[in-house]
Design a protein around this motif. Structure first.
Motif, short mmCIF file in Angstrom:
data_model
loop_
_atom_site.label_atom_id
_atom_site.label_comp_id
_atom_site.label_asym_id
_atom_site.label_seq_id
_atom_site.Cartn_x
_atom_site.Cartn_y
_atom_site.Cartn_z
N HIS A 2 1.08 -1.15 0.19
CA HIS A 2 0.09 -0.24 -0.05
C HIS A 2 0.83 1.11 -0.18
O HIS A 2 1.66 1.62 0.87
CB HIS A 2 -0.87 -0.02 1.30
N VAL A 3 0.87 2.01 -1.02
CA VAL A 3 1.70 3.14 -1.33
C VAL A 3 1.21 4.41 -0.50
O VAL A 3 -0.25 4.74 -1.15
CB VAL A 3 1.85 3.73 -2.57
N ILE A 4 1.69 5.02 0.48
CA ILE A 4 1.18 6.25 1.11
C ILE A 4 1.72 7.67 0.36
O ILE A 4 3.06 7.36 0.33
CB ILE A 4 1.34 6.10 2.56
N LYS A 7 -0.02 10.88 -4.09
CA LYS A 7 -0.13 12.21 -4.61
C LYS A 7 1.07 12.87 -4.79
O LYS A 7 1.10 13.53 -5.55
CB LYS A 7 -1.02 12.94 -3.68
N THR A 8 2.26 12.78 -3.82
CA THR A 8 3.32 13.41 -3.99
C THR A 8 4.27 12.80 -5.12
O THR A 8 4.66 13.90 -6.17
CB THR A 8 4.19 12.82 -2.80
N LEU A 9 3.93 11.70 -5.86
CA LEU A 9 4.57 11.38 -7.04
C LEU A 9 3.82 11.92 -8.24
O LEU A 9 4.24 12.50 -9.11
CB LEU A 9 4.30 9.83 -7.44
N ARG A 10 2.18 12.18 -8.12
CA ARG A 10 1.52 12.61 -9.28
C ARG A 10 1.97 14.30 -9.28
O ARG A 10 2.21 14.75 -10.28
CB ARG A 10 0.15 12.36 -8.88
N GLN A 11 2.01 14.80 -8.22
CA GLN A 11 2.70 16.08 -8.50
C GLN A 11 3.96 16.29 -8.80
O GLN A 11 4.26 17.40 -9.52
CB GLN A 11 2.62 16.95 -6.67
N PHE A 12 4.80 15.31 -8.69
CA PHE A 12 6.14 15.57 -8.98
C PHE A 12 6.18 15.42 -10.59
O PHE A 12 6.90 16.05 -11.28
CB PHE A 12 7.14 14.38 -8.36
N ARG A 29 4.10 -1.44 -10.31
CA ARG A 29 4.69 -2.55 -9.59
C ARG A 29 5.13 -2.55 -8.35
O ARG A 29 4.96 -3.65 -7.57
CB ARG A 29 6.30 -2.41 -10.54
N THR A 30 5.17 -1.24 -7.34
CA THR A 30 5.17 -1.43 -5.96
C THR A 30 3.89 -1.74 -5.55
O THR A 30 3.64 -2.81 -4.50
CB THR A 30 5.57 -0.09 -5.52
N GLU A 31 2.85 -1.32 -6.29
CA GLU A 31 1.58 -1.69 -5.40
C GLU A 31 0.99 -3.15 -5.68
O GLU A 31 0.17 -3.80 -4.96
CB GLU A 31 0.31 -0.92 -6.20
N ASN A 32 1.76 -3.85 -6.69
CA ASN A 32 1.49 -5.34 -6.85
C ASN A 32 2.55 -6.02 -6.12
O ASN A 32 2.57 -7.49 -6.23
CB ASN A 32 1.69 -5.48 -8.38
N HIS A 70 9.96 4.99 2.87
CA HIS A 70 10.11 4.33 4.30
C HIS A 70 9.13 2.90 4.15
O HIS A 70 8.07 3.36 3.75
CB HIS A 70 9.64 5.37 5.20
N ILE A 71 9.74 1.98 4.32
CA ILE A 71 9.06 0.94 4.26
C ILE A 71 8.63 -0.05 5.77
O ILE A 71 9.82 -0.82 6.12
CB ILE A 71 9.47 -0.19 3.43
N PRO A 72 7.67 0.23 6.45
CA PRO A 72 7.53 -0.72 7.65
C PRO A 72 7.08 -2.18 7.06
O PRO A 72 5.63 -2.20 6.63
CB PRO A 72 6.46 0.11 8.33
N TYR A 73 7.92 -3.10 6.85
CA TYR A 73 7.57 -4.36 6.03
C TYR A 73 6.36 -5.00 6.66
O TYR A 73 5.50 -5.71 6.31
CB TYR A 73 8.90 -5.02 6.04
N GLN A 74 6.28 -5.10 8.24
CA GLN A 74 5.38 -5.90 8.84
C GLN A 74 4.00 -5.46 8.33
O GLN A 74 2.95 -6.15 8.65
CB GLN A 74 5.47 -5.87 10.20
N PHE A 75 3.77 -4.14 7.78
CA PHE A 75 2.34 -3.54 7.61
C PHE A 75 2.04 -3.51 6.23
O PHE A 75 0.99 -3.11 5.90
CB PHE A 75 2.31 -2.15 8.39
N GLY A 76 3.04 -3.76 5.45
CA GLY A 76 2.73 -3.99 3.91
C GLY A 76 2.62 -2.39 3.40
O GLY A 76 1.69 -2.40 2.33
N GLN A 77 3.30 -1.55 3.89
CA GLN A 77 3.13 -0.18 3.29
C GLN A 77 4.42 0.61 2.95
O GLN A 77 5.67 0.24 3.35
CB GLN A 77 2.56 0.65 4.62
N VAL A 78 4.17 1.45 1.97
CA VAL A 78 5.35 2.09 1.32
C VAL A 78 5.17 3.69 1.43
O VAL A 78 4.07 4.05 0.94
CB VAL A 78 5.86 2.00 0.02
#
Length: 97
Positions: A2-4, A7-12, A29-32, A70-78
């Motif tokens: 899950h990419v948090i 919107k920052t990427l879209r703005q960039f 790729r990251t979301e998958n 930052h990736i807290p791997y245990q939560f599946g978030q980026v």
């Protein structure tokens, strides 16, 4: 994953349209992905730099731009922490953003 703060990427990529195809591909790729460890990230992105246990720097568009997450791997978030040019990247501390 899950990419948090996607919107920052879209703005960039609105500011730097040449980065859009590479960032869209990275986002999809990251979301998958199902990264459980830094090694899993390296398996998908061999050129990524692991800086600490939870920070990763990706080279975007043939190394024209840098993406820090930052990736807290245990939560599946980026978490998107930084996206910018090399000059902008040189002015930050990737471990602290």
């Amino acid at each position: 994953m899950h990419v948090i703060a996607g919107k920052t990427l879209r703005q960039f990529w609105e500011r730097y349209p040449d980065a859009a195809p590479s960032l869209r591909a990275w986002l999809k790729r990251t979301e998958n992905a199902h990264w459980a460890s830094p090694q899993a990230v390296k398996d998908d992105y061999p050129s990524a730099s692991i800086i600490g246990e939870d920070r990763v720097v990706f080279n975007i568009k043939g190394n024209h731009y840098r993406l820090v997450v930052h990736i807290p791997y245990q939560f599946g978030q980026v978490y998107i922490r930084f996206i910018g040019t090399h000059a902008e990247y040189d002015r930050i501390s990737a471990t602290e953003v």
